[in-house]
Motif scaffolding. Structure first.
Motif, PDB file in Angstrom:
ATOM      1  N   UNK A   1       0.839  -1.205   0.000  1.00  0.00           N
ATOM      2  CA  UNK A   1       0.000   0.000   0.000  1.00  0.00           C
ATOM      3  C   UNK A   1       0.873   1.255   0.000  1.00  0.00           C
ATOM      4  N   UNK A   2       1.928   1.251   0.825  1.00  0.00           N
ATOM      5  CA  UNK A   2       2.837   2.401   0.883  1.00  0.00           C
ATOM      6  C   UNK A   2       3.647   2.522  -0.409  1.00  0.00           C
ATOM      7  N   UNK A   3       4.049   1.392  -0.956  1.00  0.00           N
ATOM      8  CA  UNK A   3       4.830   1.391  -2.192  1.00  0.00           C
ATOM      9  C   UNK A   3       4.037   1.978  -3.355  1.00  0.00           C
ATOM     10  N   UNK A   4       2.727   1.751  -3.348  1.00  0.00           N
ATOM     11  CA  UNK A   4       1.880   2.244  -4.441  1.00  0.00           C
ATOM     12  C   UNK A   4       1.830   3.768  -4.502  1.00  0.00           C
ATOM     13  N   UNK A   5       2.231   4.431  -3.411  1.00  0.00           N
ATOM     14  CA  UNK A   5       2.228   5.897  -3.377  1.00  0.00           C
ATOM     15  C   UNK A   5       3.461   6.494  -4.049  1.00  0.00           C
ATOM     16  N   UNK A   6       4.548   5.736  -4.095  1.00  0.00           N
ATOM     17  CA  UNK A   6       5.804   6.289  -4.600  1.00  0.00           C
ATOM     18  C   UNK A   6       6.273   5.648  -5.908  1.00  0.00           C
ATOM     19  N   UNK A   7       6.033   4.353  -6.079  1.00  0.00           N
ATOM     20  CA  UNK A   7       6.608   3.647  -7.223  1.00  0.00           C
ATOM     21  C   UNK A   7       6.109   4.155  -8.580  1.00  0.00           C
ATOM     22  N   UNK A   8       4.796   4.348  -8.786  1.00  0.00           N
ATOM     23  CA  UNK A   8       4.347   4.840 -10.104  1.00  0.00           C
ATOM     24  C   UNK A   8       4.976   6.180 -10.485  1.00  0.00           C
ATOM     25  N   UNK A   9       5.150   7.068  -9.501  1.00  0.00           N
ATOM     26  CA  UNK A   9       5.764   8.371  -9.780  1.00  0.00           C
ATOM     27  C   UNK A   9       7.230   8.201 -10.178  1.00  0.00           C
ATOM     28  N   UNK A  10       7.924   7.302  -9.482  1.00  0.00           N
ATOM     29  CA  UNK A  10       9.338   7.062  -9.790  1.00  0.00           C
ATOM     30  C   UNK A  10       9.498   6.465 -11.186  1.00  0.00           C
ATOM     31  N   UNK A  11       8.588   5.569 -11.555  1.00  0.00           N
ATOM     32  CA  UNK A  11       8.634   4.956 -12.890  1.00  0.00           C
ATOM     33  C   UNK A  11       8.357   6.004 -13.964  1.00  0.00           C
ATOM     34  N   UNK A  12       7.368   6.868 -13.717  1.00  0.00           N
ATOM     35  CA  UNK A  12       7.040   7.933 -14.682  1.00  0.00           C
ATOM     36  C   UNK A  12       8.234   8.858 -14.920  1.00  0.00           C
ATOM     37  N   UNK A  13       9.012   9.088 -13.856  1.00  0.00           N
ATOM     38  CA  UNK A  13      10.185   9.960 -13.969  1.00  0.00           C
ATOM     39  C   UNK A  13      11.433   9.204 -14.433  1.00  0.00           C
TER      40      UNK A  13
ATOM     41  N   UNK B   1       9.940  -1.874   7.366  1.00  0.00           N
ATOM     42  CA  UNK B   1       8.870  -0.879   7.245  1.00  0.00           C
ATOM     43  C   UNK B   1       7.759  -1.146   8.257  1.00  0.00           C
ATOM     44  N   UNK B   2       7.273  -0.059   8.870  1.00  0.00           N
ATOM     45  CA  UNK B   2       6.085  -0.113   9.722  1.00  0.00           C
ATOM     46  C   UNK B   2       5.105   0.941   9.235  1.00  0.00           C
ATOM     47  N   UNK B   3       3.859   0.776   9.561  1.00  0.00           N
ATOM     48  CA  UNK B   3       2.815   1.673   9.080  1.00  0.00           C
ATOM     49  C   UNK B   3       3.140   3.131   9.406  1.00  0.00           C
ATOM     50  N   UNK B   4       3.099   3.973   8.385  1.00  0.00           N
ATOM     51  CA  UNK B   4       3.371   5.394   8.568  1.00  0.00           C
ATOM     52  C   UNK B   4       4.813   5.787   8.339  1.00  0.00           C
ATOM     53  N   UNK B   5       5.687   4.790   8.178  1.00  0.00           N
ATOM     54  CA  UNK B   5       7.100   5.099   7.935  1.00  0.00           C
ATOM     55  C   UNK B   5       7.278   5.733   6.560  1.00  0.00           C
ATOM     56  N   UNK B   6       8.362   6.487   6.406  1.00  0.00           N
ATOM     57  CA  UNK B   6       8.654   7.121   5.128  1.00  0.00           C
ATOM     58  C   UNK B   6       9.302   6.107   4.182  1.00  0.00           C
ATOM     59  N   UNK B   7       8.866   6.127   2.938  1.00  0.00           N
ATOM     60  CA  UNK B   7       9.438   5.246   1.915  1.00  0.00           C
ATOM     61  C   UNK B   7      10.410   6.070   1.081  1.00  0.00           C
ATOM     62  N   UNK B   8      11.676   5.641   1.048  1.00  0.00           N
ATOM     63  CA  UNK B   8      12.726   6.426   0.386  1.00  0.00           C
ATOM     64  C   UNK B   8      13.341   5.629  -0.759  1.00  0.00           C
ATOM     65  N   UNK B   9      13.414   6.260  -1.913  1.00  0.00           N
ATOM     66  CA  UNK B   9      14.101   5.677  -3.056  1.00  0.00           C
ATOM     67  C   UNK B   9      15.520   6.234  -3.112  1.00  0.00           C
ATOM     68  N   UNK B  10      16.513   5.355  -2.973  1.00  0.00           N
ATOM     69  CA  UNK B  10      17.914   5.761  -3.107  1.00  0.00           C
ATOM     70  C   UNK B  10      18.295   5.638  -4.575  1.00  0.00           C
ATOM     71  N   UNK B  11      18.409   6.776  -5.226  1.00  0.00           N
ATOM     72  CA  UNK B  11      18.635   6.788  -6.673  1.00  0.00           C
ATOM     73  C   UNK B  11      20.051   6.360  -7.029  1.00  0.00           C
ATOM     74  N   UNK B  12      20.143   5.687  -8.171  1.00  0.00           N
ATOM     75  CA  UNK B  12      21.427   5.262  -8.720  1.00  0.00           C
ATOM     76  C   UNK B  12      21.557   5.880 -10.101  1.00  0.00           C
ATOM     77  N   UNK B  13      22.650   6.547 -10.331  1.00  0.00           N
ATOM     78  CA  UNK B  13      22.877   7.189 -11.632  1.00  0.00           C
ATOM     79  C   UNK B  13      23.141   6.135 -12.701  1.00  0.00           C
TER      80      UNK B  13
END
Length: 240
Positions: A205-217, A228-240
């Motif tokens: 559920x938390x992943x669905x908030x960030x993953x589509x945006x990351x894929x679009x970009x 992960x626990x409920x309410x935790x921040x989901x962080x994408x560590x970008x790789x060049x």
């Protein structure tokens, strides 16, 4: 001799009239307006090419009679097809595709199964939008029977996880299980580590908030959600 000639001409006239009637039948009921709905796996043109195989199929009456009394050809990934005539020159075709949740690779083939673990299809090429399971090994398969796997203890978990991904419209390329039965997802250059849990509802559920945006970009990187626990921040560590 005269009588023979008369019979010959009579036969020719009857044949010509018959051919005119046949031509009129095909022209009057030619399939001009074809509406195909319900296709995700195939384009409308691809479906049309597979269904309309001959000259006779381009006649709305003959095509409908074929559907009602003979049956249309089996098409991979399609559960059933319904056909309705719309006026003289129209056909309304509804395609019901098989509901696939995931696949595994076995003997060079991709084997697709539904939420119950029943094998519905196999193909040489992967299907977009359906995750491939890595780390699950099959003993063999028979169409429309339960998939036989060695790792029975995690198969139910795989089915639950696959359904979660569909519920949140997440198009994952691969679901990977390692030797410790920890889960890793792959999606267009992004790796998501979920760890080992009984249920993944909150994480997905938390992943669905960030993953589509990351894929679009078109971002690439890693997301760690093992702790992960409920309410935790989901962080994408970008790789060049």
């Amino acid at each position: 001799m005269k009588q023979h000639t008369t019979k010959k001409w009579t036969g020719c006239i009857i044949l010509i009239l018959f051919l005119i009637l046949i031509a009129g039948f095909f022209l009057s009921f030619r399939a001009k307006n074809i509406i195909i709905s319900g296709c995700d796996h195939y384009t409308q043109e691809e479906m049309k090419d597979m269904l309309f195989e001959s000259l006779f199929d381009n006649n709305t009456i003959l095509f409908y009679m074929k559907y009602r009394y003979i049956g249309l050809k089996d098409i991979p990934f399609v559960q059933k097809i319904t056909v309705k005539r719309e006026g003289r020159n129209g056909l309304k075709i509804k395609v019901y595709e098989k509901t696939l949740v995931a696949s595994i690779k076995y003997m060079g083939e991709y084997v697709y199964f539904d939420k119950e673990g029943t094998v519905l299809e196999s193909s040489q090429e992967p299907v977009g939008g359906i995750p491939n399971i890595v780390g699950l090994h099959s003993k063999g398969f028979v169409l429309y029977e339960s998939l036989q796997v060695k790792e029975k203890d995690i198969f139910a978990q795989i089915l639950d996880l696959s359904q979660l991904l569909q519920r949140y419209n997440l198009e994952i390329n691969k679901i990977r299980f390692n030797d410790q039965k920890e889960v890793e997802l792959e999606c267009n250059g992004i790796r998501i580590y979920l760890g080992k849990k009984d249920f993944y509802d909150e994480q997905i559920a938390a992943l669905s908030e960030i993953l589509p945006k990351a894929v679009d970009q078109k971002l690439k990187g890693v997301i760690h959600m093992e702790n992960y626990t409920s309410g935790s921040e989901v962080i994408l560590k970008c790789i060049e």
